[in-house]
Design a protein around this motif. Structure first.
Motif, mmCIF file in Angstrom:
data_model
loop_
_atom_site.group_PDB
_atom_site.id
_atom_site.type_symbol
_atom_site.label_atom_id
_atom_site.label_comp_id
_atom_site.label_asym_id
_atom_site.label_seq_id
_atom_site.Cartn_x
_atom_site.Cartn_y
_atom_site.Cartn_z
ATOM 1 N N GLY A 1 0.824 -1.205 0.000
ATOM 2 C CA GLY A 1 0.000 0.000 0.000
ATOM 3 C C GLY A 1 0.860 1.258 0.000
ATOM 4 N N MET B 1 -2.994 7.510 0.543
ATOM 5 C CA MET B 1 -2.624 6.086 0.677
ATOM 6 C C MET B 1 -1.444 5.931 1.627
ATOM 7 S SD MET B 1 -3.054 4.791 -3.244
ATOM 8 C CE MET B 1 -2.174 3.260 -3.141
ATOM 9 N N ARG C 1 -2.616 6.578 5.206
ATOM 10 C CA ARG C 1 -3.467 5.476 5.690
ATOM 11 C C ARG C 1 -2.614 4.273 6.098
ATOM 12 N NH1 ARG C 1 -7.441 6.139 2.089
ATOM 13 N NH2 ARG C 1 -6.368 4.961 0.477
ATOM 14 N N ASN C 2 -1.641 3.931 5.242
ATOM 15 C CA ASN C 2 -0.838 2.737 5.527
ATOM 16 C C ASN C 2 0.123 2.959 6.679
ATOM 17 O OD1 ASN C 2 -1.497 0.442 3.598
ATOM 18 N ND2 ASN C 2 -1.523 2.245 2.278
ATOM 19 N N ARG D 1 -1.902 2.464 9.695
ATOM 20 C CA ARG D 1 -2.153 1.032 9.946
ATOM 21 C C ARG D 1 -0.908 0.338 10.487
ATOM 22 N NH1 ARG D 1 -4.758 -1.003 4.592
ATOM 23 N NH2 ARG D 1 -4.323 -3.011 5.536
ATOM 24 N N TYR E 1 -13.734 4.743 2.725
ATOM 25 C CA TYR E 1 -14.388 3.509 2.295
ATOM 26 C C TYR E 1 -15.885 3.699 2.093
ATOM 27 C CZ TYR E 1 -10.058 1.205 3.739
ATOM 28 O OH TYR E 1 -8.756 0.825 3.874
ATOM 29 N N ARG F 1 -16.731 -2.402 4.790
ATOM 30 C CA ARG F 1 -15.989 -2.204 3.544
ATOM 31 C C ARG F 1 -16.056 -3.435 2.644
ATOM 32 N NH1 ARG F 1 -10.949 -3.506 2.324
ATOM 33 N NH2 ARG F 1 -10.236 -3.910 4.445
ATOM 34 N N VAL F 2 -15.959 -4.630 3.234
ATOM 35 C CA VAL F 2 -15.930 -5.830 2.396
ATOM 36 C C VAL F 2 -17.334 -6.325 2.037
ATOM 37 C CG1 VAL F 2 -13.677 -6.572 3.218
ATOM 38 C CG2 VAL F 2 -15.724 -7.339 4.424
ATOM 39 N N ASP F 3 -18.344 -5.636 2.535
ATOM 40 C CA ASP F 3 -19.726 -6.065 2.251
ATOM 41 C C ASP F 3 -20.190 -5.427 0.935
ATOM 42 O OD1 ASP F 3 -22.260 -7.039 2.394
ATOM 43 O OD2 ASP F 3 -22.972 -5.495 3.800
ATOM 44 N N THR F 4 -20.402 -6.273 -0.078
ATOM 45 C CA THR F 4 -20.781 -5.737 -1.400
ATOM 46 C C THR F 4 -22.292 -5.805 -1.604
ATOM 47 O OG1 THR F 4 -20.285 -7.928 -2.248
ATOM 48 C CG2 THR F 4 -18.610 -6.227 -2.572
ATOM 49 N N SER G 1 -10.643 -13.248 9.921
ATOM 50 C CA SER G 1 -11.479 -13.556 8.766
ATOM 51 C C SER G 1 -11.255 -12.501 7.689
ATOM 52 C CB SER G 1 -12.950 -13.604 9.189
ATOM 53 O OG SER G 1 -13.316 -12.348 9.707
ATOM 54 N N LYS G 2 -10.170 -11.717 7.880
ATOM 55 C CA LYS G 2 -9.967 -10.586 6.974
ATOM 56 C C LYS G 2 -8.998 -10.859 5.829
ATOM 57 C CE LYS G 2 -10.384 -7.043 10.492
ATOM 58 N NZ LYS G 2 -9.631 -5.921 11.001
ATOM 59 N N GLY G 3 -8.713 -12.124 5.548
ATOM 60 C CA GLY G 3 -7.792 -12.404 4.461
ATOM 61 C C GLY G 3 -6.429 -11.826 4.738
ATOM 62 N N SER G 4 -5.847 -11.179 3.736
ATOM 63 C CA SER G 4 -4.460 -10.740 3.876
ATOM 64 C C SER G 4 -4.298 -9.572 4.848
ATOM 65 C CB SER G 4 -3.925 -10.330 2.510
ATOM 66 O OG SER G 4 -4.758 -9.344 1.954
ATOM 67 N N GLU G 5 -5.399 -8.931 5.229
ATOM 68 C CA GLU G 5 -5.256 -7.724 6.041
ATOM 69 C C GLU G 5 -5.144 -7.964 7.536
ATOM 70 O OE1 GLU G 5 -7.803 -4.402 5.184
ATOM 71 O OE2 GLU G 5 -8.336 -5.497 3.371
#
Lengths: 126, 477
Positions: free
Chosen positions: B262, B288, B291-292, B295, B337, B375-378, B422-426
């Motif tokens: 990022g 960006m 933000r990173n 984080r 987001y 954010r991940v909810d589409t 449950s957040k994958g790579s994050e």
């Protein structure tokens, strides 16, 4: 008339990575489509098959792996080259490459991404 | 008396006397005379024990009474003051009419035997002491796996249940364990070892390393098996901590790789934006980067909280200001987001006793988790996270509710588990684990209500004052 730009589908659950790769590819003369998970990626492919896919394999609900399998099991999309872009260690490359059910990915790149390397690979595969 | 017999009498290698009914010594052999002097006319108890009157238990008297032989163990003192242990044997001497005229008393010196006996007893006591005090659990088991003996450490930790089966005491089982080391030793007579998890009387689970050895009878048959167990729980705990650190490193490096990508992306946008004089691209790239970096800061804070279990640094914290600060920190990210951040703050909630930095980290972890869930909810067109605060008389209640992807039962149950994400790579799988640890250190708790595809609500309850809690604030996160 200029030749139509090749399209790259960028699949990553991290928005900054999507922005980064899309901008990088667009700056190099490609068109891009983005998807934040495997399910969305599949919808994009169904709309129009891309010339190449960069895929993060570790996304929520294992949707990256699922997407990869569906692509490689489909007669229509099998030939679309996929570059796996992931932060998980190199062992994953061996793992996915030794699965009998699906062919190995055409490319594999670890994060953090080397810009020159990914562009070279994209140029070679797309 | 015939001469040869008298010589035998004289030379007997023990004290020989003949006594009349009044316990007077009427004859004695040479050895007696040498050690106790001339006896004639003196009473037995005077000579042997220097007593003024006769002994309570007197075998000579018993023999006079019943005409039988008797024996008794006695302690006597010689002329030169030596204490001698003797075994006394008495036998009646009859006249021609069959009447008992006197009693023959033979006293054998058993001082050396008594010394050996005493040594044996002492050495038995010493070995028993070693058995009792050795700092591991020892039990002696018969072929039915019944505990026939156990040391103090065993009894203290597993109870004094001699006669019960080993597996009942150690494992609260109804049947014999698979691969029982004691059973193997009974079969082949060899030493076996095994690692077992056993349960103490207090209900603690202990990791033990057990060794078994045969105890054989004189004929070589195995009569019992000794089982010796060492408590290796601290070693196993250390091992598990090391494994956790390994997992932490792997999880964190994975997370950092994503954040670096990022950052790389942000730098690329800023650099190319400058080259192209594209202000929009520069701004996007700079956001960006920010933000990173934010984080990475969050990840580092979580690692620090994980790495160093710390006693909260207690102070009076104004709850409304704390919640406002956290919301202010996360709002830009949420907006980026497309997630609305709403506040439902009871401005009069007041202060509570807490570690301000820790509570801030707790709330940031939860609110960020909720923003990510949106954010991940589409599946929904728009999302909102509501951060609430209620001040109750005894406690402070923080509520963080989102309408994101929600959790299934497995995710909900494992939400506070270390390295579960449950957040994958994050995700590092640290955030909620640490949030929960901080709540516990404040004697509070975090409740989760969640439904898949509907959303999640975290309710954090923290006591206003640590005085009302059980441990007076001594707990660690």
């Amino acid at each position: 008339m200029a030749a139509e730009k090749k399209t790259i589908l960028v699949v990553d659950d991290e928005p900054d990575v999507r922005t980064f790769l899309s901008t990088l590819f667009e700056d190099s003369g490609y068109a891009t489509v983005r998807a934040q998970d495997g399910n969305e990626a599949l919808s994009r492919v169904k709309e129009k098959a891309p010339d190449l896919v960069t895929l993060d394999i570790t996304m929520p609900n294992k949707s990256g792996v699922k997407f990869y399998r569906e692509m490689k099991e489909s007669a229509e999309w099998r030939k679309v080259p996929i570059i796996i872009v992931t932060g998980v260690s190199g062992e994953f490359k061996t793992f996915i490459s030794t699965r009998k059910q699906v062919p190995p990915p055409e490319g594999y790149l670890p994060k953090p991404i080397d810009r020159n390397e990914i562009l070279k690979l994209v140029k070679k595969l797309a | 008396m015939d001469l040869p017999y008298h010589r035998y009498f004289e030379e007997m290698p023990c004290y020989v006397t003949v006594q009349d009914r009044g316990f007077r010594v009427v004859d004695a052999n040479r050895r007696f005379r040498e050690d106790f002097g001339k006896p004639e006319g003196r009473f037995c108890y005077q000579v042997y024990k220097r007593r003024p009157e006769r002994c309570e238990i007197c075998p000579v008297d018993q023999t006079f009474q019943d005409g039988q032989c008797h024996r008794n163990e006695e302690q006597v003192r010689t002329l030169d003051g030596r204490e001698v242990s003797v075994m006394v044997y008495t036998s009646p001497i009859h006249d021609d009419t069959g009447a008992i005229t006197s009693v023959l008393e033979i006293s054998a010196d058993i001082t050396e035997v008594k010394r050996l006996q005493r040594q044996l007893t002492e050495s038995q006591a010493r070995y028993r002491l070693l058995f009792e005090e050795v700092p591991c659990y020892i039990s002696i088991q018969d072929p039915e796996l019944r505990i026939v003996d156990a040391n103090r450490s065993f009894k203290e930790n597993f109870g004094d249940f001699l006669g019960c089966k080993c597996y009942e005491i150690y494992k609260h089982r109804d049947g014999e364990c698979v691969n029982c080391a004691v059973r193997q030793t009974f079969k082949d007579g060899r030493i076996h070892h095994n690692e077992e998890v056993v349960t103490s009387i207090k209900g603690e689970q202990l990791n033990t390393l057990i060794f078994t050895a045969p105890i054989r009878r004189a004929d070589g048959q195995i009569q019992y098996v000794m089982e010796m167990s060492t408590n290796i729980t601290p070693i196993r705990e250390l091992q598990s901590q090391l494994e956790s650190i390994g997992l932490l490193i792997s999880s964190v490096s994975h997370n950092i790789k994503g954040l670096l990508t990022g950052l790389d992306g942000g730098m690329y946008l800023v650099n190319t934006g400058l080259q192209k004089n594209n202000q929009q691209r520069i701004t996007q790239g700079w956001e960006m980067v920010q933000r990173n970096i934010e984080r990475i800061r969050g990840t580092v804070m979580n690692i620090l909280y994980y790495a160093k279990k710390r006693e909260p640094s207690w102070e009076a914290v104004a709850a409304p200001a704390l919640v406002e600060e956290v919301c202010g920190l996360i709002e830009p990210k949420a907006r980026g987001y497309g997630v609305a951040l709403r506040r439902d703050i009871d401005g009069g909630a007041g202060e509570f006793e807490a570690d301000a930095k820790a509570m801030r980290a707790l709330l940031i972890n939860l609110v960020e988790n909720s923003v990510d869930a949106c954010r991940v909810d589409t599946k929904k067109p728009s999302h909102a996270v509501t951060v609430g605060l209620k001040g109750l008389p005894d406690q402070m209640v923080f509520e963080i509710a989102d309408d994101g992807i929600g959790m299934d039962r497995r995710t909900r149950e494992k939400a506070f588990t270390l390295f579960f994400s449950s957040k994958g790579s994050e995700g590092t799988g640290l955030g909620l684990f640490i949030a929960n640890g901080i709540a516990q250190a404040h004697h509070g708790r975090i409740g989760i209500e969640s439904e898949l595809e509907k959303g999640t609500r975290f309710v954090v309850t923290i006591p206003r004052s640590r005085k009302g809690t059980d441990e007076g604030g001594k707990s660690e996160p």
